[in-house]
Design a protein around this motif. Structure first.
Motif, short mmCIF file in Angstrom:
data_model
loop_
_atom_site.label_atom_id
_atom_site.label_comp_id
_atom_site.label_asym_id
_atom_site.label_seq_id
_atom_site.Cartn_x
_atom_site.Cartn_y
_atom_site.Cartn_z
N MET A 86 0.85 -1.17 0.00
CA MET A 86 0.00 0.00 0.00
C MET A 86 0.91 1.24 0.00
SD MET A 86 -3.27 0.73 2.46
CE MET A 86 -4.17 -0.65 1.79
N ASP A 87 0.54 2.25 -0.75
CA ASP A 87 1.38 3.43 -0.86
C ASP A 87 1.20 4.37 0.33
OD1 ASP A 87 -1.00 4.80 -1.34
OD2 ASP A 87 -0.64 5.05 -3.47
N VAL A 88 2.12 5.31 0.44
CA VAL A 88 2.14 6.24 1.58
C VAL A 88 0.88 7.12 1.59
CG1 VAL A 88 3.38 8.19 2.62
CG2 VAL A 88 4.64 6.21 1.79
N ARG A 89 0.43 7.55 0.41
CA ARG A 89 -0.79 8.38 0.33
C ARG A 89 -1.95 7.66 1.01
NH1 ARG A 89 -2.67 11.59 -3.95
NH2 ARG A 89 -4.26 10.00 -4.16
N THR A 90 -2.15 6.41 0.65
CA THR A 90 -3.26 5.65 1.19
C THR A 90 -3.09 5.44 2.69
OG1 THR A 90 -3.50 4.56 -0.95
CG2 THR A 90 -4.62 3.53 0.91
N LEU A 91 -1.86 5.16 3.11
CA LEU A 91 -1.62 4.97 4.55
C LEU A 91 -1.81 6.25 5.34
CD1 LEU A 91 1.34 2.46 4.50
CD2 LEU A 91 -0.99 2.06 5.30
N CYS A 92 -1.51 7.41 4.74
CA CYS A 92 -1.79 8.68 5.42
C CYS A 92 -3.29 8.82 5.65
CB CYS A 92 -1.26 9.86 4.62
SG CYS A 92 0.54 10.06 4.70
N LEU A 93 -4.10 8.44 4.66
CA LEU A 93 -5.56 8.44 4.86
C LEU A 93 -5.92 7.53 6.02
CD1 LEU A 93 -7.00 8.29 1.22
CD2 LEU A 93 -7.14 10.21 2.83
N GLY A 94 -5.31 6.36 6.06
CA GLY A 94 -5.59 5.41 7.13
C GLY A 94 -5.27 5.98 8.50
N HIS A 147 7.27 -1.87 12.55
CA HIS A 147 7.73 -3.21 12.21
C HIS A 147 7.14 -3.74 10.91
CE1 HIS A 147 4.08 -4.05 14.56
NE2 HIS A 147 4.05 -5.23 14.00
N PHE A 148 6.34 -2.91 10.20
CA PHE A 148 5.82 -3.41 8.93
C PHE A 148 5.73 -2.39 7.80
CE2 PHE A 148 2.10 -2.61 11.63
CZ PHE A 148 1.29 -1.82 10.83
N HIS A 149 5.96 -1.10 8.05
CA HIS A 149 5.95 -0.13 6.96
C HIS A 149 6.71 1.13 7.38
CE1 HIS A 149 4.69 2.07 3.45
NE2 HIS A 149 4.06 1.01 3.01
N ALA A 150 7.51 1.65 6.45
CA ALA A 150 8.30 2.85 6.75
C ALA A 150 7.90 3.98 5.80
CB ALA A 150 9.79 2.56 6.59
N ALA A 151 7.99 5.20 6.28
CA ALA A 151 7.79 6.39 5.45
C ALA A 151 8.44 7.56 6.15
CB ALA A 151 6.31 6.66 5.22
N ARG A 200 -3.81 -4.68 18.05
CA ARG A 200 -3.36 -5.80 18.89
C ARG A 200 -2.83 -6.94 18.02
NH1 ARG A 200 -1.60 -7.02 23.37
NH2 ARG A 200 -3.06 -5.66 24.42
N PHE A 201 -3.57 -7.26 16.94
CA PHE A 201 -3.14 -8.32 16.03
C PHE A 201 -1.78 -8.00 15.43
CE2 PHE A 201 -2.69 -10.30 11.91
CZ PHE A 201 -3.04 -11.62 12.17
N THR A 202 -1.59 -6.75 14.95
CA THR A 202 -0.31 -6.41 14.32
C THR A 202 0.83 -6.45 15.34
OG1 THR A 202 -0.62 -4.01 14.56
CG2 THR A 202 -1.40 -5.03 12.52
N PHE A 212 4.09 6.10 11.78
CA PHE A 212 4.98 5.26 10.98
C PHE A 212 6.17 4.77 11.81
CE2 PHE A 212 2.70 7.02 7.38
CZ PHE A 212 2.67 5.95 6.48
N GLU A 213 6.66 5.61 12.71
CA GLU A 213 7.80 5.24 13.54
C GLU A 213 7.39 4.43 14.76
OE1 GLU A 213 9.69 8.96 14.42
OE2 GLU A 213 10.72 9.02 12.49
N GLY A 214 6.11 4.41 15.07
CA GLY A 214 5.62 3.68 16.25
C GLY A 214 4.84 2.46 15.83
N ALA A 215 3.54 2.60 15.71
CA ALA A 215 2.66 1.46 15.45
C ALA A 215 2.99 0.73 14.14
CB ALA A 215 1.20 1.92 15.42
#
Length: 185
Positions: free
Chosen positions: A1-9, A31-35, A145-147, A25-28
């Motif tokens: 998923m791209d950063v634009r979409t993750l910012c919406l999330g 361990h699975f996506h960087a930006a 919790r799952f992630t 991005f640096e916290g939650a």
């Protein structure tokens, strides 16, 4: 998923500044996506231009105005649609795994060092996950919790593999190197 979409999330969780989005991005997400800011701020500008987020500028004394972003109903729809379309895949890029694959070309001591470094990184990630859980205010929602638990399972298994199988790899490489040193050909 791209950063634009993750910012919406991230903005589905509540209004936020670009800095606060980077903190997610640096916290939650660590361990699975960087930006970085270099991708977050242009993404937010594009989202605002498309009407998927709104921007409110708040004056700050002695500092540039702070921009607070909020997702719009259209942005929420777009994000939900993207989630529905997204295939649940993972992409792994690992210099560590490349080093391990070609370990026979490196000195055993270099592989031993790489294993120690990676084990330390895995321990740090696991400690960070534990810290974030301990610092969570109230109940952690089911998705986060799952992630968090998935991260613990993956990095715990990776650490166990490095610690249990790494020494055998180094030993095998050292034995091969010793045989090749004595080979007159």
């Amino acid at each position: 998923m791209d950063v634009r979409t993750l910012c919406l999330g991230v903005l589905t969780l509540g209004e936020a500044t670009g800095y606060e989005i980077k903190q997610v991005f640096e916290g939650a997400f660590a361990h699975f996506h960087a930006a970085g800011f270099g991708s977050i701020y242009p993404a937010l500008a594009d989202l605002a231009a498309e009407g998927l987020v709104t921007v409110t500028e708040v004056e700050q004394e002695g500092r540039p105005d702070k921009k607070i972003y909020r997702i719009t109903p259209e942005g929420l729809t777009r994000f939900t649609e993207a989630l529905c379309r997204t295939r649940p895949r993972e992409r792994v890029r690992s210099e560590f795994m490349i080093q391990m694959f070609f370990a026979a070309l490196l000195p055993p001591a270099r592989i031993e060092d790489a294993l120690k470094i990676k084990a330390g990184e895995y321990r740090e990630i696991l400690a960070d996950l534990d810290r974030r859980e301990a610092e969570a205010e109230g109940e952690i929602p089911p998705g986060p919790r799952f992630t968090l638990e998935f991260g613990r399972a993956v990095y715990g298994a990776a650490l166990a593999h490095v610690e249990t199988r790494g020494p055998a790899l180094v030993e095998a490489l050292a034995a091969t190197a010793a045989r090749n040193d004595g080979d007159p050909s």
